[in-house]
Design a protein around this motif. Structure first.
Motif, PDB file in Angstrom:
ATOM      1  N   ALA A  99      19.747  20.899   9.286  1.00 48.10           N
ATOM      2  CA  ALA A  99      21.125  21.348   9.066  1.00 48.10           C
ATOM      3  C   ALA A  99      22.044  20.863  10.184  1.00 48.10           C
ATOM      4  CB  ALA A  99      21.168  22.870   8.958  1.00 48.10           C
ATOM      5  N   ILE A 100      21.544  20.842  11.402  1.00 44.72           N
ATOM      6  CA  ILE A 100      22.348  20.342  12.529  1.00 44.72           C
ATOM      7  C   ILE A 100      22.673  18.868  12.313  1.00 44.72           C
ATOM      8  CG2 ILE A 100      22.265  19.749  14.980  1.00 44.72           C
ATOM      9  CD1 ILE A 100      20.814  22.449  15.424  1.00 44.72           C
ATOM     10  N   ILE A 101      21.673  18.078  11.970  1.00 45.08           N
ATOM     11  CA  ILE A 101      21.905  16.647  11.751  1.00 45.08           C
ATOM     12  C   ILE A 101      22.860  16.424  10.585  1.00 45.08           C
ATOM     13  CG2 ILE A 101      20.777  14.533  10.944  1.00 45.08           C
ATOM     14  CD1 ILE A 101      18.500  15.198  12.896  1.00 45.08           C
ATOM     15  N   PHE A 102      22.690  17.196   9.516  1.00 46.19           N
ATOM     16  CA  PHE A 102      23.607  17.071   8.385  1.00 46.19           C
ATOM     17  C   PHE A 102      25.029  17.396   8.822  1.00 46.19           C
ATOM     18  CE2 PHE A 102      26.026  18.892   4.913  1.00 46.19           C
ATOM     19  CZ  PHE A 102      25.965  17.863   3.984  1.00 46.19           C
ATOM     20  N   TYR A 156      30.065  27.255  16.167  1.00 41.93           N
ATOM     21  CA  TYR A 156      29.108  26.233  15.744  1.00 41.93           C
ATOM     22  C   TYR A 156      27.931  26.875  15.007  1.00 41.93           C
ATOM     23  CZ  TYR A 156      26.056  22.176  15.910  1.00 41.93           C
ATOM     24  OH  TYR A 156      25.240  21.129  15.573  1.00 41.93           O
ATOM     25  N   ALA A 157      27.393  27.945  15.551  1.00 42.20           N
ATOM     26  CA  ALA A 157      26.272  28.634  14.900  1.00 42.20           C
ATOM     27  C   ALA A 157      26.675  29.095  13.502  1.00 42.20           C
ATOM     28  CB  ALA A 157      25.802  29.814  15.748  1.00 42.20           C
ATOM     29  N   ALA A 215      26.380  28.364   7.670  1.00 41.40           N
ATOM     30  CA  ALA A 215      27.055  28.075   6.400  1.00 41.40           C
ATOM     31  C   ALA A 215      26.384  26.918   5.666  1.00 41.40           C
ATOM     32  CB  ALA A 215      28.526  27.768   6.646  1.00 41.40           C
ATOM     33  N   VAL A 216      25.946  25.900   6.395  1.00 39.58           N
ATOM     34  CA  VAL A 216      25.210  24.793   5.776  1.00 39.58           C
ATOM     35  C   VAL A 216      23.937  25.335   5.128  1.00 39.58           C
ATOM     36  CG1 VAL A 216      23.873  22.682   6.242  1.00 39.58           C
ATOM     37  CG2 VAL A 216      26.128  22.992   7.299  1.00 39.58           C
ATOM     38  N   ARG A 224      23.301  28.330   4.119  1.00 37.55           N
ATOM     39  CA  ARG A 224      23.650  29.152   2.949  1.00 37.55           C
ATOM     40  C   ARG A 224      23.960  28.266   1.744  1.00 37.55           C
ATOM     41  NH1 ARG A 224      27.099  32.049   6.359  1.00 37.55           N
ATOM     42  NH2 ARG A 224      28.851  31.345   5.111  1.00 37.55           N
ATOM     43  N   ARG A 225      24.702  27.182   1.966  1.00 35.27           N
ATOM     44  CA  ARG A 225      25.010  26.266   0.857  1.00 35.27           C
ATOM     45  C   ARG A 225      23.732  25.666   0.280  1.00 35.27           C
ATOM     46  NH1 ARG A 225      29.266  24.791   4.237  1.00 35.27           N
ATOM     47  NH2 ARG A 225      28.234  22.850   4.869  1.00 35.27           N
ATOM     48  N   TRP A 226      22.731  25.463   1.115  1.00 36.41           N
ATOM     49  CA  TRP A 226      21.454  24.931   0.665  1.00 36.41           C
ATOM     50  C   TRP A 226      20.544  26.033   0.081  1.00 36.41           C
ATOM     51  CZ3 TRP A 226      19.983  21.532   5.474  1.00 36.41           C
ATOM     52  CH2 TRP A 226      20.833  20.412   5.532  1.00 36.41           C
ATOM     53  N   ASN A 227      21.052  27.265   0.083  1.00 40.35           N
ATOM     54  CA  ASN A 227      20.296  28.417  -0.444  1.00 40.35           C
ATOM     55  C   ASN A 227      18.984  28.663   0.291  1.00 40.35           C
ATOM     56  OD1 ASN A 227      22.167  29.149  -2.515  1.00 40.35           O
ATOM     57  ND2 ASN A 227      21.436  27.387  -3.678  1.00 40.35           N
ATOM     58  N   VAL A 228      19.001  28.455   1.607  1.00 40.81           N
ATOM     59  CA  VAL A 228      17.807  28.707   2.408  1.00 40.81           C
ATOM     60  C   VAL A 228      18.049  29.774   3.467  1.00 40.81           C
ATOM     61  CG1 VAL A 228      16.741  26.476   1.972  1.00 40.81           C
ATOM     62  CG2 VAL A 228      18.253  26.748   3.928  1.00 40.81           C
ATOM     63  N   ALA A 229      19.242  30.377   3.445  1.00 39.41           N
ATOM     64  CA  ALA A 229      19.565  31.451   4.379  1.00 39.41           C
ATOM     65  C   ALA A 229      20.431  32.464   3.635  1.00 39.41           C
ATOM     66  CB  ALA A 229      20.303  30.927   5.608  1.00 39.41           C
ATOM     67  N   PRO A 230      20.278  33.736   3.992  1.00 32.95           N
ATOM     68  CA  PRO A 230      21.098  34.771   3.325  1.00 32.95           C
ATOM     69  C   PRO A 230      22.548  34.707   3.766  1.00 32.95           C
ATOM     70  CG  PRO A 230      19.652  35.752   4.998  1.00 32.95           C
ATOM     71  CD  PRO A 230      19.350  34.281   4.943  1.00 32.95           C
TER      72      PRO A 230
END
Length: 106
Positions: A3-6, A91-92, A97-98, A100-106
């Motif tokens: 997610a950081i690299i993206f 930043y965090a 948010a990235v 969440r958009r990927w549906n891997v975090a609440p």
């Protein structure tokens, strides 16, 4: 790390950003020139950071240093970008948010 690299480069290994403060950010993980002196001690020159593999390893090393200091926390993720609390926290939130958009975090 993904997610950081993206967030930082959208996967573009050759991106170089010039910041208003005169520093530059290089490659996939947008590693800032403030780290160049430390990286030179390990034989890593700024141009090496344009190699996606090198940049990813260095970015992971940089994030691992933050996790070692702050634990597996959002503070560690934010400190990848800045130690200044307002920038760190923003930043965090962006990285979260990235995810969440990927549906891997609440």
């Amino acid at each position: 790390m993904r997610a950081i690299i993206f967030h930082e480069s959208r996967g573009n290994a050759s991106v170089v950003m010039r910041n208003t403060n005169g520093s530059i950010d290089v490659g996939l993980g947008q590693l800032n020139s403030i780290h160049f002196k430390e990286l030179a001690r390990y034989g890593i020159a700024p141009e090496h950071l344009l190699d996606g593999c090198v940049n990813t390893y260095v970015a992971a090393w940089h994030l691992a240093k933050q996790v070692k200091q702050h634990g597996n926390t959002w503070i560690a993720v934010g400190t990848y970008h800045s130690k200044t609390p307002v920038f760190r926290d923003r930043y965090a939130q962006r990285i979260h948010a990235v995810l969440r958009r990927w549906n891997v975090a609440p």
